[in-house]
Design an enzyme around this catalytic site. Structure first.
Site, PDB file in Angstrom:
ATOM      1  N   HIS A  29      32.880  12.029-105.408  1.00  0.00           N
ATOM      2  CA  HIS A  29      31.871  11.025-105.746  1.00  0.00           C
ATOM      3  C   HIS A  29      31.007  11.565-106.876  1.00  0.00           C
ATOM      4  O   HIS A  29      30.847  12.784-107.034  1.00  0.00           O
ATOM      5  CB  HIS A  29      30.989  10.723-104.535  1.00  0.00           C
TER       6      HIS A  29
ATOM      7  N   CYS B 220      27.196  12.278 -99.542  1.00  0.00           N
ATOM      8  CA  CYS B 220      26.397  12.636-100.714  1.00  0.00           C
ATOM      9  C   CYS B 220      24.943  12.889-100.348  1.00  0.00           C
ATOM     10  O   CYS B 220      24.309  13.796-100.899  1.00  0.00           O
ATOM     11  CB  CYS B 220      26.520  11.540-101.767  1.00  0.00           C
TER      12      CYS B 220
ATOM     13  N   CYS C 193      26.102   7.683-100.107  1.00  0.00           N
ATOM     14  CA  CYS C 193      26.755   7.605 -98.799  1.00  0.00           C
ATOM     15  C   CYS C 193      26.294   8.804 -97.960  1.00  0.00           C
ATOM     16  O   CYS C 193      25.631   9.716 -98.471  1.00  0.00           O
ATOM     17  CB  CYS C 193      28.267   7.625 -98.985  1.00  0.00           C
TER      18      CYS C 193
ATOM     19  N   GLU D 208      27.842  11.780-107.210  1.00  0.00           N
ATOM     20  CA  GLU D 208      26.758  12.648-106.748  1.00  0.00           C
ATOM     21  C   GLU D 208      27.249  14.059-106.454  1.00  0.00           C
ATOM     22  O   GLU D 208      26.610  15.044-106.839  1.00  0.00           O
ATOM     23  CB  GLU D 208      26.110  12.102-105.468  1.00  0.00           C
TER      24      GLU D 208
END
Length: 172
Positions: A67, A100, A97, A69
């Site tokens: 991801h 993260c 999420c 992040e």
């Protein structure tokens, strides 16, 4: 003279504002979209300077943890030379999420700033709030809804196109 520029000492663009840095995260989201990834982007800022930039690369890297992040946090840790990012801020186009948000807490980020909320899976107050969970050893400040409509519209458009033009009412 109307609109005398010399009388107005304020800058036209504040290069240290949340809106400016979210714009940089949106540029990263564009890179994700161009690569066929969910258009999420992130930047990490320290002392008013961007020290890390990343975008979703889950499909490209065949890695569920890739991801924006996570990639930005890893880059920032390398730039700082430490896993502790206590004086850093994470800007991300979509509410983080749980994975993260957990990484943000463990890296001890000072603040997390996000664009659009994710009521079905967000961990910064949407579904739950890991960033400020009192049971954890660190809590991040949260600033929500920065350039929210731009961030949400990018995601809606991406999923609408992916579904063949069907209206995407939820942000994934």
């Amino acid at each position: 003279m109307k609109g005398d520029m010399a009388a107005d000492p304020e800058p036209v663009i504040d290069l240290h504002s949340d809106a400016h840095f979210m714009g940089e995260a949106l540029r990263q989201a564009s890179r994700a979209e161009a690569a066929g990834e969910v258009p999420c982007g992130a930047v990490v800022v320290r002392g008013g300077l961007i020290i890390a930039r990343a975008f979703n690369q889950v499909e490209t890297l065949k890695d569920a943890t890739a991801h924006a992040e996570m990639l930005a946090i890893t880059q920032a840790e390398s730039a700082v030379g430490d896993w502790r990012l206590t004086d850093c801020e994470l800007y991300v186009t979509k509410e983080p999420c749980p994975m993260c948000a957990g990484a943000a807490v463990h890296a001890r980020l000072k603040r997390v700033i996000f664009g659009c909320p994710d009521p079905q899976g967000g961990a910064a107050g949407g579904l739950l709030n890991l960033l400020q969970n009192p049971s954890l050893n660190h809590r991040c400040e949260i600033t929500a809804d920065v350039r929210s409509e731009e961030c949400a519209e990018r995601l809606r458009r991406f999923f609408r196109e992916r579904r063949g033009g069907k209206d995407a009412t939820e942000v994934e």
